[in-house]
Design an enzyme around this catalytic site. Structure first.
Site, PDB file in Angstrom:
ATOM      1  CB  VAL A 110      64.221  29.112  57.283  1.00  0.00           C
ATOM      2  CG1 VAL A 110      62.903  29.842  57.487  1.00  0.00           C
ATOM      3  CG2 VAL A 110      64.886  28.819  58.619  1.00  0.00           C
ATOM      4  CG  HIS A 126      57.717  30.592  57.755  1.00  0.00           C
ATOM      5  ND1 HIS A 126      57.552  29.768  58.842  1.00  0.00           N
ATOM      6  CD2 HIS A 126      56.491  31.139  57.520  1.00  0.00           C
ATOM      7  CE1 HIS A 126      56.274  29.825  59.243  1.00  0.00           C
ATOM      8  NE2 HIS A 126      55.627  30.626  58.448  1.00  0.00           N
ATOM      9  CB  SER A 202      51.924  21.807  65.308  1.00  0.00           C
ATOM     10  OG  SER A 202      52.378  23.119  65.062  1.00  0.00           O
TER      11      SER A 202
END
Ligand code: ZN
Length: 257
Positions: A110, A126, A202
């Site tokens: 973000v 996001h 990840s």
């Protein structure tokens, strides 16, 4: 970090895949922003997240029930991101896009660093801190104006210029759904990608973690460029574990060679 011989053959392979792919898309996570001084909140004890429970303080219920407490935390987050600059990894993706070798960047971040670097086709799944919105009337306010109001309000809660309700950052808080339009665009890009570069993620947070599977199911390939392990490592055609800036700069050099 130096790029070893084994990594170099991987890089050559990756560059070949990228050259041969009709569509290349990048999917980025927190790891690409770490060299810009923005810690990954999953790293224990790092930055703001080390001192608070993000699930509690950055939750939509926390915003609704206690906007002053929420903004007490979030103002600090805004300030921490304010002067951060894109790094060589962000710039390498811009160079690839401008050379016609990258269709789009999908990011979980973000922090606006892909925008600041100059990425054109950007999907922020996001959201981003670039704007805040009013949950009551929908009025949208740009970051600069939010900062001014933050500083001016005695309770530290920036409010809507139209109806005075507390503003909410246009980022996906815990407990909130991802914006439908962004996730659908990300899914379409991943389905159409012949090569998906997963960078600094990840690949553990759904629904973003499922995006590489869309590429694989459609017959495309996935490359994973991140230091820690991911659940999809076994499915990757290329797996690079070095410093993200060094790896992407080396990829760019291999593509130019
Ligand atoms: Zn309003």
């Amino acid at each position: 970090m130096t790029v070893g011989a084994a990594t170099r053959s991987d890089l050559v392979h990756l560059a070949e895949l990228a050259r041969g792919a009709r569509s290349v898309v990048a999917l980025t996570g927190a790891g690409i922003s770490v060299p810009s001084g923005i810690p990954d909140f999953r790293t224990p004890g790092s930055g703001l997240w080390g001192r608070v429970d993000p699930m509690q303080v950055a939750h939509i219920d926390a915003f609704r029930s206690d906007p002053a407490r929420f903004w007490g935390f979030y103002a600090e987050r805004f300030a921490a991101l304010e002067h951060k600059l894109p790094n060589g990894a962000h710039r390498a993706l811009v160079a690839m896009e401008q050379a016609g070798m990258l269709d789009a960047v999908i990011t979980q971040n973000v922090d606006m660093l892909h925008r600041k670097a100059g990425t054109g086709e950007l999907v922020e799944v996001h959201g981003s801190i670039a704007t805040c919105s009013c949950p009551s009337c929908g009025e949208r306010t740009a970051l600069e104006a939010v900062r001014v109001r933050l500083a001016a309000e005695p309770d530290g809660v920036p409010r809507c210029g139209r109806c005075s309700a507390p503003l909410k950052p246009d980022v996906v808080l815990f407990g909130e759904m991802l914006p439908v339009e962004a996730i659908e665009r990300a899914q379409a890009l991943c389905q159409g990608a012949e090569l998906l570069l997963c960078i600094g993620s990840s690949l553990e947070v759904q629904p973003v973690a499922g995006l590489p599977l869309l590429t694989l199911r459609a017959g495309g390939r996935v490359a994973i460029i991140t230091q820690g392990p991911t659940p999809l490592d076994e499915l990757a055609s290329v797996r690079l574990r070095g410093d993200v800036v060094a790896e992407l700069e080396a990829l760019l050099a291999a593509l130019a060679a």
